[in-house]
Write an enzyme that holds these catalytic residues in place. Structure first.
Site, PDB file in Angstrom:
ATOM      1  N   ASP A  53       0.853  -1.187   0.000  1.00 44.33           N
ATOM      2  CA  ASP A  53       0.000   0.000   0.000  1.00 44.33           C
ATOM      3  C   ASP A  53       0.894   1.244   0.000  1.00 44.33           C
ATOM      4  O   ASP A  53       1.392   1.667   1.040  1.00 44.33           O
ATOM      5  CB  ASP A  53      -0.922   0.006   1.217  1.00 44.33           C
ATOM      6  CG  ASP A  53      -1.969   1.099   1.139  1.00 44.33           C
ATOM      7  OD1 ASP A  53      -3.122   0.798   0.812  1.00 44.33           O
ATOM      8  OD2 ASP A  53      -1.629   2.278   1.395  1.00 44.33           O
ATOM      9  N   GLU A  55       2.056   5.124  -0.151  1.00 47.52           N
ATOM     10  CA  GLU A  55       1.580   6.474   0.139  1.00 47.52           C
ATOM     11  C   GLU A  55       2.301   7.410  -0.809  1.00 47.52           C
ATOM     12  O   GLU A  55       3.473   7.195  -1.147  1.00 47.52           O
ATOM     13  CB  GLU A  55       1.851   6.871   1.592  1.00 47.52           C
ATOM     14  CG  GLU A  55       1.134   6.013   2.619  1.00 47.52           C
ATOM     15  CD  GLU A  55      -0.383   6.001   2.458  1.00 47.52           C
ATOM     16  OE1 GLU A  55      -0.942   7.065   2.114  1.00 47.52           O
ATOM     17  OE2 GLU A  55      -0.989   4.940   2.663  1.00 47.52           O
ATOM     18  N   ALA A  56       1.598   8.432  -1.270  1.00 47.68           N
ATOM     19  CA  ALA A  56       2.155   9.322  -2.288  1.00 47.68           C
ATOM     20  C   ALA A  56       1.809  10.769  -1.971  1.00 47.68           C
ATOM     21  O   ALA A  56       0.918  11.058  -1.177  1.00 47.68           O
ATOM     22  CB  ALA A  56       1.619   8.943  -3.672  1.00 47.68           C
ATOM     23  N   ASP A 167      -2.195   1.342  -6.860  1.00 50.12           N
ATOM     24  CA  ASP A 167      -0.793   1.277  -6.430  1.00 50.12           C
ATOM     25  C   ASP A 167       0.138   0.860  -7.567  1.00 50.12           C
ATOM     26  O   ASP A 167       1.129   1.551  -7.849  1.00 50.12           O
ATOM     27  CB  ASP A 167      -0.660   0.291  -5.258  1.00 50.12           C
ATOM     28  CG  ASP A 167      -1.437   0.754  -4.047  1.00 50.12           C
ATOM     29  OD1 ASP A 167      -0.859   1.438  -3.187  1.00 50.12           O
ATOM     30  OD2 ASP A 167      -2.642   0.434  -3.972  1.00 50.12           O
ATOM     31  N   HIS A 224      -4.019   5.331   6.538  1.00 44.53           N
ATOM     32  CA  HIS A 224      -3.189   6.043   5.564  1.00 44.53           C
ATOM     33  C   HIS A 224      -1.716   6.070   5.946  1.00 44.53           C
ATOM     34  O   HIS A 224      -0.931   6.772   5.295  1.00 44.53           O
ATOM     35  CB  HIS A 224      -3.701   7.462   5.310  1.00 44.53           C
ATOM     36  CG  HIS A 224      -5.116   7.501   4.831  1.00 44.53           C
ATOM     37  ND1 HIS A 224      -5.514   6.944   3.639  1.00 44.53           N
ATOM     38  CD2 HIS A 224      -6.248   8.003   5.413  1.00 44.53           C
ATOM     39  CE1 HIS A 224      -6.816   7.105   3.496  1.00 44.53           C
ATOM     40  NE2 HIS A 224      -7.289   7.735   4.554  1.00 44.53           N
ATOM     41  N   ASP A 229      -1.571   0.227   6.774  1.00 46.54           N
ATOM     42  CA  ASP A 229      -2.559  -0.195   5.773  1.00 46.54           C
ATOM     43  C   ASP A 229      -2.189  -1.567   5.204  1.00 46.54           C
ATOM     44  O   ASP A 229      -3.059  -2.422   4.985  1.00 46.54           O
ATOM     45  CB  ASP A 229      -2.649   0.827   4.636  1.00 46.54           C
ATOM     46  CG  ASP A 229      -3.449   2.065   5.018  1.00 46.54           C
ATOM     47  OD1 ASP A 229      -4.122   2.037   6.065  1.00 46.54           O
ATOM     48  OD2 ASP A 229      -3.405   3.047   4.271  1.00 46.54           O
TER      49      ASP A 229
END
Length: 264
Positions: A53, A55-56, A167, A224, A229
């Site tokens: 998962d 994160e961006a 993703d 998040h 996650d």
């Protein structure tokens, strides 16, 4: 062909063609599907799953313009044993964004990732290389194979899992393309757990936390946070499998290509 039809109805057989040709133009589609034909759908082919998962970078209330595309800032993965439900190995690296190096206040509040974490992070290509070393070690330790690593075992015994196709299908694919980074071919196949969840439970969750709650699980950690996650995704995958849902590859960006160039 009845098995293939059922797989399509369950949403387990959806192919993305990357060369612009339609399914009707693929004369070898049937033979390909036969090679990748799932075992009995009530059986689980995968001994382990790798839950990812990302994160961006993100911004509030509006889609970013073309010059401000999302960049991965946290690269987490967990390896879960599908016989026990136990997470046996974890990988996590913070990644330095170079297109939009300063995180928005919204991004920091949403993910909990601080500016210093990404400033001290590594380039995405380095994170991918370090992940590959981690992946090689964990797979070899357990004698596991990813899908399409060999003609003899096209299904494999371990697969990637994400929540939606974002993703791997959007975030990683587009960033590697923009930055001209080499993306390992094993990132081309994955299980979209949301697609399976929707079909199996006949319920469309509002978000990931809602899906967790719907099946009686409790979200652990911070929403998040990529690593949290991923851990909760592992718990959900184990729960869905125990409830009888067939877990199989739902997306393949290169359906007629073996991952023979992979160095795992």
């Amino acid at each position: 062909m009845a098995l293939i039809k059922l797989a399509r109805q369950l949403g387990l057989l959806e192919t993305i063609y990357v060369d612009g040709e339609s399914a009707a133009d693929k004369s070898n589609t049937s033979s390909y599907l036969n090679r990748l034909r799932k075992p009995q759908l009530t059986m689980q082919p995968y001994k382990y799953l790798i839950c990812v998962d990302f994160e961006a970078t993100c911004w509030e209330n509006h889609a970013p313009p073309n010059w401000r595309e999302p960049e991965i800032i946290e690269f987490p993965a967990v390896l879960v044993n599908m016989q026990t439900g136990k997470v046996e190995a974890e990988f996590q690296k913070f990644v330095m964004p170079i297109e939009s190096p300063k995180l928005s206040a919204f991004c920091t509040e949403l993910t909990g990732i601080k500016q210093k974490s990404v400033d001290d992070g590594m380039p995405l290509q380095t994170a991918i290389m370090m992940f590959q070393e981690w992946l090689r070690k964990e797979l070899r330790t357990r004698n596991l194979q990813l899908p399409k690593m060999s003609k003899d075992k096209p299904i494999g015994t371990c697969a990637f899992v994400t929540w939606t196709d974002w993703d791997f299908g959007v975030c990683l694919a587009k960033e590697c393309q923009r930055k001209r980074l080499k993306k390992p071919t094993y990132f081309n196949q994955w299980i979209d757990l949301r697609a399976i969840f929707r079909e199996w439970y006949k319920y469309r969750p509002i978000n990931f936390a809602d899906a967790i709650s719907h099946v009686g699980l409790t979200f652990k950690g911070r929403e998040h946070s990529g690593i949290d996650d991923a851990r909760n995704l592992a718990s959900l995958a184990y729960k869905i499998a125990n409830d009888g849902a067939p877990l199989a590859i739902t997306k393949d960006l290169a359906p007629f290509q073996l991952n023979s160039n992979c160095i795992l």
